[in-house]
Write a protein that holds these residues in place. Structure first.
Motif: not given
Length: 929
Positions: A660-685
């Protein structure tokens, strides 16, 4: 059918080089595994036993004795304390081919070329039973034998290609009782039957029939079997028959029986306990998994697991059988290539098969793949194998022994015998028996005595080698016995498990770490199983690391299987990038805690998040609060391009189930103190460009100015990829790029204030395409006078919504080829697309996203930041398409966590609160879908 006998020492030994000095000068060593400069760090010879004029075909040992099976029909019993011959067990009428000690019964099993298995007491040395295969002598030689104490069953492999077994009554049952129709035959009745059989061949009744194995000619002669064909390897004169039994016509030794000891009873294998044609060749060897022989570090079976039997044959295959209720059920065939499988050893979920061609095939019993080939000595048969924890000892037909570490590195090689090494065994000599030996090195783990490797050969000698337990830290951290999850009472499960996980150097991009990656998968599978999941390993191919699939089933799906419950797929990877080089303040593969941080390679990317998610599910499961199914799919090739991942997911999609849903946890926040949610990734060739002159490297002082230099072409070609205004010059590259919305503009403004980074820079890194030239490599010695004949460059494109991955890939290749054609160069161009990954953009309005955002807010008491990443995770967009559902990305680390860099770390607080966020999210998700 021509008899194949590995014990035919007179002709056999002439087939092989028996000493390295016999190699001609300048001829390389036949083994590709042996280093150019091998040290002398091999075990010392502690003692030798001389088995006069009899090859040592097999070995066994108990606490006080060493048992050797001879070509001269006997079993010799040697005293471990004095190294003297204590007694000889007589009764077999042909070579003793296999021995097996049953410590629970104090029994010794001996299998012979006389088509019998004999059971001896190791306390009195009395003959207890004679076990007759089904169809008696038609079974031929009995080459291999294995005892499973838990099942009270002995298994043996036969020359007629059958696999047979016999189940004894439990120890509490009278020794004379048996099960089924395996009724014991009293000894006197057996003697009478034997006498009747002998008399029936006296000439007054049916004459002796030709035996399909023993009376056959080689196949190439095209002659049928007959009574005059005697292909036995035994040169000795058969013993005379017991008094009162006439000699059968033709001096047939098949009817001769040693009567020096009478068994308590004679047992016959019932027809139900036979698998005909278990192989298409003689069943030469077998082993149980797990193995509990001396020297093994296999863990006890956990609940729901069952014993497995591994068999090897002259048909060049290894077969895997499960042993439910003692009966072998076929599971898989490993094709080992050319040459018979002559020896087997098992450690955990790994089987090692010694082959006739000098190779050892490494078989993964879990994923059922051949994961490695160890080249011991080319074309020199490997006839015996022994395991001492993670060390593998291989014994070859040229008298040599090699020792391999857990990562299959050759750590020792030495000439052990002047003949063919036919058998080997690991056993322990007690300290009180040999005080000098026990003090010569560090003591074994329990402080009792020393461990020795015993080898037997056709030079009639049994040699004892003083060996040591492997040092797991120098060889590999993947010692299964030390990677269990027996958590100390004062230790946090998450940190304790993570310390074990980090210790395995599972570097997927390093060939020498391939086995460590597999061991990491094995450990993770067992760890998740101990935490409460149903787990298994799935093959992604022979050259790529396996997947680990684990399912934590919610309480509702367990109590009400018919009810549909939410199913969340967590994707992660257990492989890491290399950690060599300067910059580390601690051992990268040993979890180090300092000032509230945990340091180690993979702690952030991606082992820490994996264990946080698993421990969150385990905690809810313990509380009976897990009301959905959590499916964990962990790969081992993410850092090396996810080879085999998509094909494996398609193949095993039925095992993964609906998602029903997929979860990934494979990156970091953009700061030291504030939690984040990542909603976009670039593709690559990723692309490799090569320009070559197809000739040799040249000297610039000789040919400079006259040669069309590939480097010049490469510089000009790469320069065409970027325009004067620093834009990618590929036609139509920007046509489908999604324009920046006002909502995004405001978001970047907010994030700019948090990170102190200009909004335009954040936009360029996260949501705009880019081109990068990563490297340029040249052929030749790379000095200032060489014109390289070949130049290679690596180029990548980062793509964003709504660029089409396939279209961009083709455009890049076509553009490079078109621009090179315009140069009219005599050199040649080759463009190779190495790997690709599509872009990903999450759905911010999805209920699952809201559930995750709420969980973060509740745990941290702050509104999480919505961010994007400039990197790529190939599996995320693929999994979305494959399972037709949305993906979510939860970063756990901080911006300074140094993923992919020295001193990679994660805050202990982030790790623990990340686990708490996962618990909240799983609860929210169960209520919301």
């Amino acid at each position: 059918m021509l008899r194949e006998h590995r014990r035919n020492n007179s002709s056999y030994s002439q087939m092989y080089i028996t000493d390295e000095s016999e190699l001609s000068p300048g001829v390389p060593h036949p083994s590709l595994s042996i280093p150019l400069h091998m040290n002398d760090n091999h075990p010392r010879l502690f003692h030798s036993l001389h088995q006069k004029t009899n090859s040592v075909l097999c070995l066994a040992a108990d606490e006080h004795h060493i048992y050797s099976g001879s070509q001269g029909d006997d079993v010799l019993v040697w005293d471990k304390s004095t190294f003297t011959l204590k007694t000889t067990l007589k009764g077999h009428t042909a070579s003793v081919l296999a021995l097996e000690y049953a410590p629970d019964r104090k029994w010794l099993f001996s299998a012979s070329g006389d088509s019998t298995v004999r059971v001896w007491s190791t306390e009195t040395f009395a003959l207890l039973y004679v076990l007759i295969p089904h169809f008696e002598t038609d079974a031929g030689d009995l080459f291999s034998i294995a005892w499973c104490a838990a099942l009270n069953t002995v298994y043996f492999g036969c020359q007629n290609t059958s696999l047979q077994w016999y189940t004894f009554p439990p120890q509490s049952t009278a020794a004379s009782s048996t099960r089924g129709n395996s009724t014991p035959i009293p000894a006197d009745a057996f003697d009478s039957a034997l006498r009747d059989a002998a008399l029936s061949s006296s000439g007054t009744s049916t004459p002796r029939r030709a035996h399909k194995f023993f009376d056959s000619y080689p196949q190439y002669t095209r002659r049928p079997a007959d009574l005059n064909a005697r292909n036995s390897v035994r040169d000795s004169t058969p013993p005379s028959p017991p008094h009162g039994i006439p000699t059968p016509p033709g001096d047939d030794a098949c009817f001769v029986r040693e009567t020096s000891q009478q068994p308590l009873s004679t047992l016959v294998v019932p027809p139900t306990d036979v698998i005909w044609s278990a192989h298409y060749g003689y069943v030469y060897c077998m082993a149980l998994s797990p193995s509990y022989r001396e020297g093994s570090d296999d863990a006890p079976l956990s609940s729901g697991e069952q014993y497995r039997l591994v068999t090897g044959s002259g048909d060049a295959t290894v077969k895997l059988w499960t042993l439910e209720n003692g009966m072998p059920t076929f599971q898989h065939t490993f094709d080992c290539g050319q040459g018979a499988v002559l020896a087997l050893a098992v450690r955990g979920d790994t089987a090692f098969a010694g082959c006739q061609d000098g190779h050892v095939k490494v078989c993964d019993l879990e994923t059922r793949t051949l994961v490695r080939t160890i080249i011991v000595i080319e074309n020199v048969d490997v006839l015996a194998l022994s395991m001492l924890h993670s060390d593998l000892y291989t014994c070859s037909a040229n008298g040599q022994i090699q020792r391999y570490s857990a990562t299959f590195d050759l750590t020792a090689t030495w000439k052990a015998h002047d003949g063919i090494v036919l058998s080997s065994l690991i056993t322990r000599l007690e300290a009180h028996q040999h005080p000098l030996l026990s003090s010569s090195h560090d003591q074994p783990e329990n402080g009792e005595g020393r461990i020795v490797l015993i080898t037997g050969a056709n030079d009639d000698y049994i040699n004892l080698w003083d060996v040591e337990l492997p040092h797991t830290k120098t060889d590999t951290a993947a010692d299964i016995s030390e990677l269990g999850l027996d958590v100390p009472s004062n230790s946090d499960t998450l940190v304790y498990a993570l310390s074990k996980f980090i210790s395995i150097p599972s570097v997927s991009g390093c060939v020498s770490r391939k086995e460590d990656c597999r061991q990491a998968a094995i450990w993770l599978r067992k760890c998740l199983n101990q935490l409460g999941a149903n787990s298994c390993m799935l093959s992604t191919g022979d050259s790529t690391n396996p997947l680990v699939l684990a399912t934590f089933r919610g309480s509702q799906s367990q109590s009400q299987p018919e009810r549909k419950v939410p199913r969340l797929l967590f994707y992660g990877h257990y492989d890491v990038i290399p950690a060599e080089g300067a910059g580390w303040s601690s051992d990268p593969f040993s979890l180090y805690a300092l000032n509230g941080y945990l340091y180690g390679r993979g702690i952030t990317d991606n082992k820490g998040p994996i264990m946080a998610v698993a421990c969150a599910a385990a905690e809810l499961l313990r509380k009976r609060a897990l009301d959905l199914d959590l499916v964990m799919l962990i790969e081992g090739e993410e850092e090396a391009g996810s080879g085999g991942f998509s094909d494996a997911v398609k193949k095993h999609k039925h095992l993964i189930g609906p998602i029903d849903a997929i979860l990934v946890s494979n990156s970091t926040w953009i700061s030291e103190d504030t939690p984040c949610i990542t909603y976009g990734l670039r593709g690559v060739v990723h692309c490799k460009v090569e320009i070559s002159s197809k000739g040799p490297d040249l000297h610039s002082g000789v040919d400079g100015g006259a040669a069309a230099e590939p480097m010049m072409d490469m510089v000009k070609l790469l320069g065409t990829l970027i325009s004067k205004n620093q834009q990618v010059a590929i036609p139509g590259f920007y046509d489908n790029v999604r324009p920046l919305t006002e909502e995004e503009r405001q978001l970047y403004t907010v994030l700019s204030g948090v990170t102190q980074t200009p909004a335009s820079v954040l936009s360029a890194k996260w949501r705009e395409p880019a081109l990068t030239v990563h490297s340029v490599e040249v052929s030749g010695p790379k000095n200032s006078t060489v014109i390289p004949a070949t130049v290679k460059a690596r180029v990548s494109l980062r793509i964003v919504p709504d660029q089409d991955l396939e279209e961009i890939t083709n455009s890049l290749k076509q553009y490079l080829e078109s621009e090179f054609t315009k140069m009219q160069s005599p050199n040649s161009l080759d463009v190779e697309i190495c790997n690709t990954a599509d872009w990903w953009l999450g759905n911010l309005d999805d209920p699952c996203f809201k559930a995750l955002e709420t969980a973060i807010r509740e745990e941290w008491n702050i509104e999480p930041l919505r961010i994007r990443e400039g990197g790529s995770i190939p599996s995320v967009p693929y999994l979305e398409k494959e399972f037709e559902c949305h993906a979510l990305h939860l970063p756990l680390g901080q911006s300074t966590d140094q993923a992919h860099l020295p001193n990679e770390r994660m805050s202990l607080q982030n790790l623990q609160r990340g686990k708490a966020v996962m618990e909240r999210f799983l609860l929210n998700l169960a209520k919301g879908i």
